[in-house]
Scaffold this motif. Structure first.
Motif, PDB file in Angstrom:
ATOM      1  N   THR A   1      -0.129  17.871  -4.372  1.00 45.71           N
ATOM      2  CA  THR A   1      -1.284  18.472  -3.707  1.00 45.71           C
ATOM      3  C   THR A   1      -2.510  17.653  -4.065  1.00 45.71           C
ATOM      4  O   THR A   1      -2.838  17.516  -5.250  1.00 45.71           O
ATOM      5  N   PRO A   2      -3.207  17.046  -3.099  1.00 41.92           N
ATOM      6  CA  PRO A   2      -4.361  16.199  -3.423  1.00 41.92           C
ATOM      7  C   PRO A   2      -5.421  16.962  -4.210  1.00 41.92           C
ATOM      8  O   PRO A   2      -5.587  18.172  -4.062  1.00 41.92           O
ATOM      9  N   ASN A   3      -6.134  16.215  -5.048  1.00 41.17           N
ATOM     10  CA  ASN A   3      -7.182  16.783  -5.896  1.00 41.17           C
ATOM     11  C   ASN A   3      -8.531  16.397  -5.305  1.00 41.17           C
ATOM     12  O   ASN A   3      -8.961  15.259  -5.410  1.00 41.17           O
ATOM     13  N   ASP A   4      -9.198  17.352  -4.687  1.00 42.39           N
ATOM     14  CA  ASP A   4     -10.474  17.076  -4.034  1.00 42.39           C
ATOM     15  C   ASP A   4     -11.651  17.179  -4.989  1.00 42.39           C
ATOM     16  O   ASP A   4     -12.742  16.701  -4.686  1.00 42.39           O
ATOM     17  N   GLY A   5     -11.459  17.813  -6.131  1.00 45.40           N
ATOM     18  CA  GLY A   5     -12.562  18.000  -7.062  1.00 45.40           C
ATOM     19  C   GLY A   5     -12.610  16.922  -8.118  1.00 45.40           C
ATOM     20  O   GLY A   5     -11.847  15.967  -8.111  1.00 45.40           O
ATOM     21  N   GLY A   6     -13.525  17.074  -9.069  1.00 43.86           N
ATOM     22  CA  GLY A   6     -13.694  16.089 -10.126  1.00 43.86           C
ATOM     23  C   GLY A   6     -12.910  16.392 -11.379  1.00 43.86           C
ATOM     24  O   GLY A   6     -12.947  15.621 -12.340  1.00 43.86           O
ATOM     25  N   GLU A   7     -12.178  17.495 -11.399  1.00 42.76           N
ATOM     26  CA  GLU A   7     -11.458  17.896 -12.611  1.00 42.76           C
ATOM     27  C   GLU A   7     -10.170  17.095 -12.769  1.00 42.76           C
ATOM     28  O   GLU A   7      -9.397  16.929 -11.821  1.00 42.76           O
ATOM     29  N   ILE A   8      -9.945  16.589 -13.956  1.00 43.75           N
ATOM     30  CA  ILE A   8      -8.693  15.893 -14.262  1.00 43.75           C
ATOM     31  C   ILE A   8      -7.638  16.922 -14.629  1.00 43.75           C
ATOM     32  O   ILE A   8      -7.881  17.824 -15.442  1.00 43.75           O
ATOM     33  N   LYS A   9      -6.467  16.793 -14.029  1.00 45.90           N
ATOM     34  CA  LYS A   9      -5.389  17.740 -14.269  1.00 45.90           C
ATOM     35  C   LYS A   9      -4.236  17.024 -14.965  1.00 45.90           C
ATOM     36  O   LYS A   9      -3.839  15.935 -14.554  1.00 45.90           O
ATOM     37  N   ASP A  10      -3.699  17.636 -15.996  1.00 39.37           N
ATOM     38  CA  ASP A  10      -2.561  17.084 -16.724  1.00 39.37           C
ATOM     39  C   ASP A  10      -1.289  17.828 -16.358  1.00 39.37           C
ATOM     40  O   ASP A  10      -1.310  19.028 -16.039  1.00 39.37           O
ATOM     41  N   GLY A  11      -0.187  17.117 -16.424  1.00 34.88           N
ATOM     42  CA  GLY A  11       1.097  17.722 -16.130  1.00 34.88           C
ATOM     43  C   GLY A  11       2.214  16.848 -16.658  1.00 34.88           C
ATOM     44  O   GLY A  11       1.988  15.886 -17.399  1.00 34.88           O
ATOM     45  N   SER A  12       3.438  17.162 -16.262  1.00 41.21           N
ATOM     46  CA  SER A  12       4.588  16.375 -16.694  1.00 41.21           C
ATOM     47  C   SER A  12       5.740  16.591 -15.723  1.00 41.21           C
ATOM     48  O   SER A  12       5.775  17.582 -14.992  1.00 41.21           O
ATOM     49  N   VAL A  13       6.656  15.630 -15.732  1.00 37.01           N
ATOM     50  CA  VAL A  13       7.901  15.778 -14.991  1.00 37.01           C
ATOM     51  C   VAL A  13       9.044  15.545 -15.971  1.00 37.01           C
ATOM     52  O   VAL A  13       8.881  14.870 -16.986  1.00 37.01           O
TER      53      VAL A  13
ATOM     54  N   GLN B   1      -6.603  11.362  -4.032  1.00 34.81           N
ATOM     55  CA  GLN B   1      -6.326  11.335  -2.603  1.00 34.81           C
ATOM     56  C   GLN B   1      -4.848  11.154  -2.284  1.00 34.81           C
ATOM     57  O   GLN B   1      -4.442  11.255  -1.133  1.00 34.81           O
ATOM     58  N   PHE B   2      -4.012  10.904  -3.292  1.00 37.59           N
ATOM     59  CA  PHE B   2      -2.598  10.636  -3.048  1.00 37.59           C
ATOM     60  C   PHE B   2      -1.822  11.943  -2.924  1.00 37.59           C
ATOM     61  O   PHE B   2      -2.083  12.912  -3.638  1.00 37.59           O
ATOM     62  N   ASP B   3      -0.816  11.935  -2.031  1.00 39.73           N
ATOM     63  CA  ASP B   3      -0.013  13.144  -1.851  1.00 39.73           C
ATOM     64  C   ASP B   3       1.447  12.921  -2.222  1.00 39.73           C
ATOM     65  O   ASP B   3       2.297  13.740  -1.910  1.00 39.73           O
ATOM     66  N   GLU B   4       1.734  11.785  -2.865  1.00 42.71           N
ATOM     67  CA  GLU B   4       3.097  11.543  -3.316  1.00 42.71           C
ATOM     68  C   GLU B   4       3.091  10.724  -4.591  1.00 42.71           C
ATOM     69  O   GLU B   4       2.304   9.788  -4.735  1.00 42.71           O
TER      70      GLU B   4
END
Length: 481
Positions: free
Chosen positions: A191-203, A133-136
């Motif tokens: 971008t908020p994640n409304d579904g149940g899928e876990i998304k991985d990334g990096s900065v 639900q977080f956008d930042e």
């Protein structure tokens, strides 16, 4: 707008804050003393290198003397008459990021010598969580480099870099100079994640020409209710040995307590086996935890880190004390933390995503052990309490640890919510992974003394606050009373 703050609890930062008189936003700073070397007023600043020096002027109409000189610095003149230039030289390098500060007096006037810290950066460890639900996303780093030395970027499609912001500036003891060690936040829109899928990334943070990659994970929306009472789980930690003939006294009494349905729900048992003229199921870190929990031998049990139970010859007293301590914790030691976790097992590697809700700002440590049940083997039994001492069933055997032995510090997401990711291998000692699982507990600094007359209360400097049993492939949710 909801935001995520990923922060650290690190030694360098703690030392940094210890130097503070006050902390304020950057817009509130007075003009700081130049970074030096040099002197302004009664503040002398030198660089981090050994043998760095600066010159200041003693203004006096008569004689003067430097008193209480600093051990790590030398002065070319210690006394004189009238206005005099004095050069101070530091004898060693400051290898820390935080400034080294010393004071001395000229007659009755106090002077401050500040040796700057090294140029370095401390990055947060591990993976950062972003509830759906977080956008930042905000990731805090601590560095003695400046904002101009840093940039950030990402190729993760659900993140967009927006800014690097300074969050605090610490005023040093002289009341005029600001530390070079500051906290900066890397700010990303999400971008908020409304579904149940876990998304991985990096900065990626670029600082002084070096690139640092920080992994992030975006989960489904995660909610916690800090207004409800958290369900209190107690930890029964037992130190034992298969060659300890008196250990079944404590074991059988605990099992009797644990057989009660409500107690079974309330307690997370952990058994650490050690060597007593040999033995089986010995764990390499048992002695470390025995020292940590003040155990002088076998058997010894520690309940929530606040009390132990002697191995009474009247075994009914053992069970009564154990049960009373668990009841006391449920009634008088409400949990300040709540645990939610999920785990995945791929081959021999287990990965845990762990969220901790906290009712107040705490210095939380997390411990996670791999345990195994249902191992049949020998157990010495001086009292004849076991049905078959040669083929006794051993449970809650500690096989390994996924955190450090001192515990891991979770990253703060926002007020009231923390996150930590743990990854490790199933130890080769595990005989059957189907009987293995993870025991997790949280601690925070403190002490407690209750009223159970049969218990021995100990002040170990920490309290075991809450616990959970997590399958190797499964999850546990926040639980409330």
């Amino acid at each position: 707008m909801k935001r995520i703050f990923a922060t650290m609890a690190m030694t360098a930062v703690a030392a940094f804050m210890a130097l503070s008189i006050t902390s304020c936003g950057e817009s509130e700073e007075p003009t700081p003393v130049p970074p030096g070397p040099g002197a302004e007023g009664n503040t002398i600043i030198v660089t981090a290198e050994a043998n760095s020096s600066a010159t200041f002027t003693v203004e006096a109409e008569s004689s003067w003397t430097i008193n209480n000189p600093i051990l790590w610095a030398s002065f070319d003149v210690l006394s004189g008459t009238g206005n005099t230039d004095v050069t101070v030289t530091v004898s060693s390098a400051n290898e820390e990021m935080v400034e080294r500060i010393g004071t001395f007096t000229v007659n009755d006037e106090t002077y401050y010598l500040i040796q700057r810290g090294i140029k370095d950066i401390v990055l947060p460890e591990g993976t950062f969580a972003l509830p759906g639900q977080f956008d930042e996303l905000r990731i805090a780093v601590n560095t003695t480099f400046t904002k101009e030395d840093m940039s950030a970027s990402t190729t993760t499609e659900w993140l967009t870099f927006t800014a690097i912001e300074a969050t605090d500036s610490t005023l040093l003891d002289d009341g005029n100079t600001y530390s070079d060690l500051k906290t900066y936040e890397l700010v990303f829109a999400a971008t908020p994640n409304d579904g149940g899928e876990i998304k991985d990334g990096s900065v990626t943070l670029t600082c002084n020409g070096e690139n640092y990659e920080i992994p992030v994970r975006q989960f489904q929306p995660i909610e916690t209710d800090l207004t409800q009472d958290f369900y209190r789980h107690s930890v029964f930690l037992r130190f034992t040995s298969t060659n300890c003939g008196y250990c079944p006294y404590m074991e059988t009494q605990f099992e009797q307590v644990y057989s009660d349905a409500e107690m079974h729900e309330r307690v997370v048992p952990i058994s650490m086996y050690g060597s007593m003229q040999g033995g089986n199921y010995i764990w390499s870190n048992t002695n470390y935890f025995m020292n940590q929990y003040g155990a002088g031998g076998y058997p010894h049990c520690a309940i929530n880190g606040v009390a132990s139970v002697p191995n009474y010859q009247s075994i009914q007293l053992i069970g009564q004390a154990i049960g009373d301590l668990i009841d006391e914790a449920t009634g008088n030691m409400p949990s300040k933390t709540n645990i939610m976790a999920s785990s995945t097992l791929e081959g021999n590697q287990v990965a845990i995503d762990l969220f901790i809700a906290a009712k107040e700002e705490l210095d939380i440590n997390v411990f996670a052990f791999i345990l195994e049940d249902g191992i049949v083997g020998y157990q010495a039994d001086y009292g004849g309490l076991l049905d078959n001492a040669q083929r006794h069933t051993h449970n809650y055997i500690t096989r390994g640890i996924l955190t450090s032995v001192d515990g891991n510090v979770p990253n703060k997401i926002e007020d009231g919510l923390y996150y930590i990711r743990l990854v490790g291998e199933i130890p080769s000692e595990v005989e059957n992974a189907d009987n293995a699982y993870i025991a997790i507990y949280t601690t925070y600094p403190g002490s407690y003394k209750g009223n159970v007359s049969l218990a021995e209360y100990t002040d170990l400097g920490f309290i075991v606050d809450n616990a959970a049993k997590l399958p190797l492939n499964g999850n546990v949710d926040f639980k409330y009373e």
